[in-house]
Design a protein around this motif. Structure first.
Motif: not given
Length: 474
Positions: A212, A216, A320, A324, A404
């Motif tokens: 994560d 990102h 999160r 994502e 993801g």
């Protein structure tokens, strides 16, 4: 040869037991020979018949026969139980048939049979012990029939009964010890399985956190660097801004990586021992995420005021999921021109109360509960497997599908929620329902991003593709 599995398989306890049996049987035999009456004028005295010849005096041969049972207990078990049982019974029968005094020599053979039952594999030991008991009883009764100084039938019957009781007690002890050993082995296996599961869960958690953070941040850095390179000659000021964003994003990524590694390194080391299993994020960080996703596209953020009091573990899941989903927009939808992010609170009747943009509302479930509905929608058309200008893939190749959506689904299901992700009529939709088990108080106001807000799209909410239809997932 079967491996020994009985409670007397270890040599030291068998040697100690054999020494004790040898001392008791030798001392008892000497006492019995010394105290046995040579004859009385009439009747019985002390259980011995009167006016009968004295038994054969003890000699070295008698003592050797007495010591056969303890020697077999120490030396032949657990690997030769049948030999030990037959040898003990034969030595006892030979001792009695030779005319030596009656005494504890029979007890030594009985202890040997109990030791046979407690040694080696259970089934062979049981057969050897009970077979040896039959041979021993037969030898004693045969000697009693041939000798004039034999005990009475009642005494012989009682001795056979006590031998059976001794073997039954030894068998019960062995079964109880076996059950205890099996329970300990099962507990050890269960503990090992729990430890393996915990290690696997910890590896998955660390991998999810690192994915994560890095996916990102690196995707944002990749896009910003591409913008900077593209504008370096035509618009140096914009290129400088893009490089500044690269620097800021890389710094934030380093901070997040340090936070993740700090939890991994120091987890449980606090004074209370209740350290978090993952870094905690708040909804206040959402505007920055949306701002980074807005390079080259229009973005909007709308957060329900009541969601400001959401617990930390749910806020981390929201963060999160949004992170994502925005990462997927950058990687897999470079043609997207608009991204809408909405965090709403759905009441029990299924209606959301957030204001502003968003692509739909969730359905709350459960009396006395509310549901957080997280929605991220973009109008891009690029899907996994299509050429992705925003991904670091060689020209002409497809962008590989990552972890993801799997990570998002695991996080959402970890708090009892559900996740839907797939293409709709106008782009790609990610929506998560997170159960909120308590009623929060309204916050001071909605959190809004710095980008331009879009009017909510009209019409019904886009539905996920039906089962069996191709679904473009990222």
């Amino acid at each position: 040869m079967q491996p020994p599995t009985g409670p007397l398989d270890r040599r030291r306890p068998r040697v100690f037991l054999a020494l004790a049996v040898a001392i008791v049987t030798v001392a008892g035999t000497l006492a019995a020979a010394h105290g046995r009456p040579a004859g009385h004028p009439d009747g019985w005295q002390g259980g011995w018949p009167a006016a009968v010849p004295a038994s054969r005096p003890l000699d070295a041969g008698a003592l050797l026969l007495v010591l056969v049972a303890p020697a077999a207990l120490a030396l032949l078990l657990p690997h030769r139980p049948r030999t030990a049982a037959v040898l003990g019974a034969a030595a006892t029968g030979t001792y009695l048939l030779a005319g030596y005094p009656w005494g504890p020599v029979v007890g030594g053979a009985a202890v040997l049979l109990a030791g046979v039952l407690l040694s080696g594999p259970a089934a062979p030991a049981r057969r050897a012990a009970w077979s040896g008991a039959v041979v021993l009883v037969g030898a004693v009764w045969s000697a009693a029939a041939l000798r004039d100084d034999a005990p009475g039938t009642a005494v012989l019957t009682a001795g056979a009964a006590w031998l059976a009781v001794l073997l039954l007690l030894a068998g019960g002890l062995r079964e109880r010890l076996a059950r205890t050993a099996r329970a300990r082995a099962e507990a050890a296996r269960s503990l090992a399985e729990r430890q393996r599961t915990a290690v696997a869960a910890e590896r998955l958690r660390i991998a999810r956190e690192m994915h994560d953070v890095l996916a990102h941040s690196l995707s944002a850095i990749h896009v910003q660097a591409g913008v900077g390179l593209h504008l370096l000659d035509r618009d140096p000021e914009q290129a400088r801004t893009a490089l500044a964003n690269v620097r800021a994003t890389s710094g934030e990524a380093l901070d997040e990586v340090r936070a993740v590694l700090g939890v991994v390194r120091d987890g449980g080391a606090g004074p209370s021992g209740d350290a978090p299993l993952a870094p905690t994020w708040t909804l206040e960080a959402l505007p920055r995420l949306v701002e980074l996703a807005g390079t080259g596209r229009l973005t909007a953020l709308d957060v329900d005021p009541r969601a400001r009091s959401v617990p930390d573990h749910l806020a981390g899941v929201v963060y999160r999921v949004v992170q994502e989903a925005l990462t997927n927009v950058r990687r897999h939808a470079p043609d997207a021109t608009r991204v809408d992010v909405r965090v709403a609170v759905a009441d029990d009747d299924g209606t959301g109360t957030g204001t502003g943009t968003g692509t739909g509302t969730g359905t709350g479930t459960g009396t006395g509960h509310r549901t957080l509905v997280v929605t991220v929608h973009d109008d891009g058309r690029t899907a996994v497997g299509a050429p992705d200008a925003g991904a670091a893939a060689p020209e002409g190749t497809a962008a590989p599908a990552g972890y993801g959506l799997l990570g998002m689904r695991e996080r959402v299901e970890g708090v009892g929620g559900t996740l839907d992700a797939g293409a709709d009529a106008s782009g790609f939709l990610v929506r998560a329902w997170l159960p909120w088990p308590r009623l929060p108080e309204d916050g001071p106001g909605p959190v809004r991003g710095n980008a331009e807000r879009l009017a909510p799209p009209g019409g019904p909410q886009p539905a996920a593709p039906p089962a069996g239809d191709p679904q473009e997932e990222r």
